[in-house]
Design an enzyme around this catalytic site. Structure first.
Site, mmCIF file in Angstrom:
data_model
loop_
_atom_site.group_PDB
_atom_site.id
_atom_site.type_symbol
_atom_site.label_atom_id
_atom_site.label_comp_id
_atom_site.label_asym_id
_atom_site.label_seq_id
_atom_site.Cartn_x
_atom_site.Cartn_y
_atom_site.Cartn_z
ATOM 1 N N ARG A 164 57.385 62.219 -49.074
ATOM 2 C CA ARG A 164 57.452 62.518 -47.909
ATOM 3 C C ARG A 164 58.768 62.309 -47.072
ATOM 4 O O ARG A 164 58.767 62.434 -45.364
ATOM 5 C CB ARG A 164 56.142 61.526 -47.096
ATOM 6 C CG ARG A 164 54.956 61.211 -47.805
ATOM 7 C CD ARG A 164 54.209 62.398 -48.395
ATOM 8 N NE ARG A 164 52.850 61.995 -48.763
ATOM 9 C CZ ARG A 164 52.749 62.268 -49.916
ATOM 10 N NH1 ARG A 164 54.060 62.474 -50.891
ATOM 11 N NH2 ARG A 164 51.879 62.337 -50.742
ATOM 12 N N SER A 238 46.303 60.517 -44.357
ATOM 13 C CA SER A 238 46.737 59.072 -44.418
ATOM 14 C C SER A 238 48.076 59.117 -43.013
ATOM 15 O O SER A 238 48.626 60.039 -42.897
ATOM 16 C CB SER A 238 47.346 59.386 -46.073
ATOM 17 O OG SER A 238 46.553 59.828 -46.359
ATOM 18 N N GLU A 334 52.768 57.788 -42.150
ATOM 19 C CA GLU A 334 53.289 58.879 -42.271
ATOM 20 C C GLU A 334 53.550 59.862 -41.276
ATOM 21 O O GLU A 334 53.827 61.102 -41.194
ATOM 22 C CB GLU A 334 52.332 59.367 -43.216
ATOM 23 C CG GLU A 334 52.394 60.670 -44.337
ATOM 24 C CD GLU A 334 51.732 60.859 -45.514
ATOM 25 O OE1 GLU A 334 51.770 61.965 -44.869
ATOM 26 O OE2 GLU A 334 51.554 59.755 -46.239
#
Length: 338
Positions: A164, A238, A334
């Site tokens: 990520r 998420s 995130e």
């Protein structure tokens, strides 16, 4: 290019948060993007680029120029015996690109079906799901420097992809606008079905002959069953990254929590399932007013209607503190906090 003043951003972020932009503009070409950035520089307004708004949490009004990237189009760049290279403009919807690949029998992104957001965000955070990441299909991208207004091409190596992560989230943060991404797609598929959820879904569907369409259908079914539709319940998918810990820390955790879910990283460390940590900490389905932890997937924070960005942020802090207190493992968002 039209610049709007005091413009609502509710419909431009998937959390459905009501915040306003001092100035707002949509751009559908590189020239319009340059014009918007020039205007921002001339008028001393900080530019914020948004695409699908699926990876941001707005915690306050934006005192600057919000630029909605609507660059669109596909172009076949080249091909060889094994691969085809497709350049996609950054404002295209990611899932639409996946469907385009399925239609043309281009393999590589089927495991990434139904991920919300635009193409430009895909290399920004190296999106990934079910054993596949953008770095696996990435060739190069073009980006425009926000202040110098010069174009630069970034190769796979130059993007420095991680979990990520990319150079656009650290050393080049807020410096570039991605305008297009070129993907290297396979003519002959290599299937990624190591994740149990995919295998189970394929078995449930009685699929004996694999294809990229069948894998995409399985992924879409899994995501639809676990993740809320932003059109119905505000969310950004998420919310937290899966944390990684050294092997000795993992073994200690497993001794105390035998059911802990983890996957081995290439460097020998262990990636823990953040959703499992949150759920086992008793927060699945937890709610503070209209801010909540989703009842089916604890990794997702949701807006049940009128939550503010700060309501979601307070819930985020509670989740991180609770997990840290119970497991000694830090969680990191995130989602980009604005």
């Amino acid at each position: 290019m039209e610049i709007l003043n005091n413009s609502s951003l509710r419909s431009f972020n998937t959390f459905g948060i009501e915040q306003r932009a001092r100035h707002f503009a949509k751009v559908a070409s590189t020239d319009a993007l340059k014009e918007a950035l020039s205007w921002a520089k001339k008028n001393n307004q900080r530019p914020l680029i948004i695409g699908g708004g699926s990876n941001i949490l707005l915690t306050k009004d934006y005192d600057g120029l919000v630029i909605k990237n609507e660059l669109s189009g596909y172009e076949k760049i080249k091909e060889d015996e094994d691969f085809i290279y497709i350049k996609v403009q950054a404002g295209e919807q990611w899932h639409s690109f996946v469907l385009y690949c399925l239609e043309h029998h281009y393999a590589g992104v089927e495991n990434l079906a139904l991920i919300p957001g635009c193409v430009g965000a895909s290399p920004m955070q190296n999106i990934g799901a079910y054993g596949v990441e953008i770095k696996d299909v990435f060739h190069e991208l073009t980006a425009l420097h926000k202040t110098e207004l010069t174009k630069r091409t970034f190769s796979l190596k130059e993007c420095n992809f991680g979990y990520r992560e990319s150079v656009f989230k650290n050393i080049y943060k807020d410096q570039f606008v991605i305008t297009d991404v070129t993907y290297r797609l396979r003519k002959k598929p290599v299937y990624h079905i190591a994740y149990g959820a995919i295998r189970q879904e394929l078995e449930k569907r009685h699929i004996t002959e694999l294809s990229i369409r069948e894998i995409a259908a399985a992924v879409i079914a899994i995501r639809s069953s676990k993740l809320p539709d932003p059109a119905k319940i505000g969310n950004a998918g998420s919310f937290f990254k899966n944390p990684s810990v050294p092997i000795d820390a993992y073994l200690s955790l497993k001794a105390n929590f035998p059911g802990i879910v983890a996957y081995e990283n290439a460097d020998g460390s262990m990636k823990l399932a953040a959703g499992w940590l949150i759920e086992q900490a008793g927060l699945k389905g937890y709610r503070q007013g209209d801010a909540g932890v989703h009842e089916k997937q604890a990794l997702v924070l949701v807006n049940y209607g009128n939550a503010t960005g700060n309501d979601i942020l307070k819930l985020c802090d509670l989740v991180m503190q609770t997990v840290s207190d119970k497991y000694g493992v830090p969680l990191h968002p995130e989602v980009n906090l604005i």
